[in-house]
Scaffold this active site. Structure first.
Site: not given
Length: 350
Positions: A170, A197, A290
């Site tokens: 991310s 992401h 995540d």
């Protein structure tokens, strides 16, 4: 109160960004700059907590401005760019390489998803303002000590064939992924599946940027495509990416996991179901959690799991969560991650 400096040459966009940010009582726009030169002066004068940066600026573009700021007075920077303009996308990823933390698409008052983009901007400003950035691009060369990391696997004890590497990242991920992929040789044989992401609209440009650095093909994943040795596949916008036991990519428009689609958790879960212990899981820098729990499941299934170390993570959320639950077999900086993957690719039983 979060103090924000807006760097944008368009008066209309400046006004819109100011309007959005001022709508939140925790954010205050303390200044605006129309050029890179003005931004350098204002960041010294105002000492903002965060900067929103356009990439197309007169004379000194957003990349060079970001580079100078990170050299002289490191400050969290969010790139606000147009995803549909190829020249802006290229400059955007160069700015990320220079030290910017994230990229968002420029909001438009006429866009159907204006409210969503406005909320995304406010959320990103709040999150990124807390990131501790480091000085980059020092004028005087210096030797930095290598960050501490745990040891690398004893490859001599590994006798199984690895069928796939699954990576999740991310905030801070693009430059780390670029480093890892560029450090892998052109004869690297294990397919790589990547969830990064990113704001919608930027994945094609991101993949193009990665492919120019990598020594083998990098592409946006296509549903039903068979994964091949020596290829890397990046999850597209708005779709979860998985793989089945036949080695084919499965894309699905499912519910967000951990508030995200594509989700690292979804990818990791798919990989350990399809390949069991014959896969490698890698969790890189990023905000949130995540993929952390699923990395733990991977490790418990007998897979090799790797988490990026704290010293090199822009945001230690995802890898930190994984390490906290003992989900990582190895905790390593990016350059060691690449070396370990190379060794694993050659660790086939005779």
């Amino acid at each position: 109160m979060i103090k924000v400096l807006i760097v944008e040459d368009s008066p209309v966009v400046r006004e819109l960004l100011s309007h959005i940010l001022h709508s939140d009582p925790q954010i205050r726009v303390v200044g605006v700059a129309e050029s890179g030169e003005e931004a350098l002066k204002e960041v010294v004068r105002l000492r903002p907590d965060l900067i929103t940066m356009d990439v197309n600026l007169p004379r000194m573009d957003g990349f060079e401005t970001t580079r100078r700021i990170m050299e002289e007075i490191p400050t969290p920077i969010i790139i606000v760019s147009a995803a549909w303009v190829s020249t802006e996308v290229e400059k955007t990823f160069r700015a990320l390489e220079a030290g910017a933390l994230a990229v968002l698409e420029k909001p438009s008052i006429a866009a159907r998803d204006y409210d969503i983009r406005a909320r995304d901007l406010i959320r990103a400003v709040k999150a990124m303002s807390e990131v501790k950035v480091i000085r980059r691009w020092s004028r005087s060369p210096r030797i930095e000590p290598a960050p501490p990391a745990s040891g690398e696997p004893d490859i001599g004890k590994i006798t199984k064939r690895f069928e796939v590497v699954a990576m999740g990242a991310s905030t801070g991920g693009p430059t780390v992924l670029k480093q890892i992929l560029s450090d892998l040789p052109d004869n690297f044989t294990i397919p790589i599946l990547i969830v990064q992401h990113m704001t919608q609209g930027f994945i094609p440009g991101f993949v193009d940027w990665l492919s120019r650095a990598a020594n083998y093909p990098v592409s946006v994943a296509v549903h039903g495509e068979e994964i091949r040795p020596g290829h890397a596949y990046v999850a597209p916008d708005g779709l979860h990416m998985g793989v089945n036991a036949l080695g084919k990519i499965i894309l699905t428009k499912g519910e967000p996991e951990n508030g995200l689609c594509p989700s690292v958790s979804y990818l990791f879960r798919s990989v350990y179901r399809a390949y069991g212990e014959n896969a490698v899981g890698v969790l890189l820098t990023g905000m949130g959690k995540d993929g952390a729990y699923e990395l733990k499941v991977m490790k418990d299934c007998g897979m090799i799991t790797i988490a990026q170390n704290k010293e090199t993570s822009v945001v230690y959320g995802m890898p930190g969560e994984a390490i906290g639950m003992n989900a990582a077999s190895y905790v390593l900086p990016p350059e060691k991650i690449a070396r370990v993957l190379v060794k694993l690719a050659g660790s086939v039983a005779p």
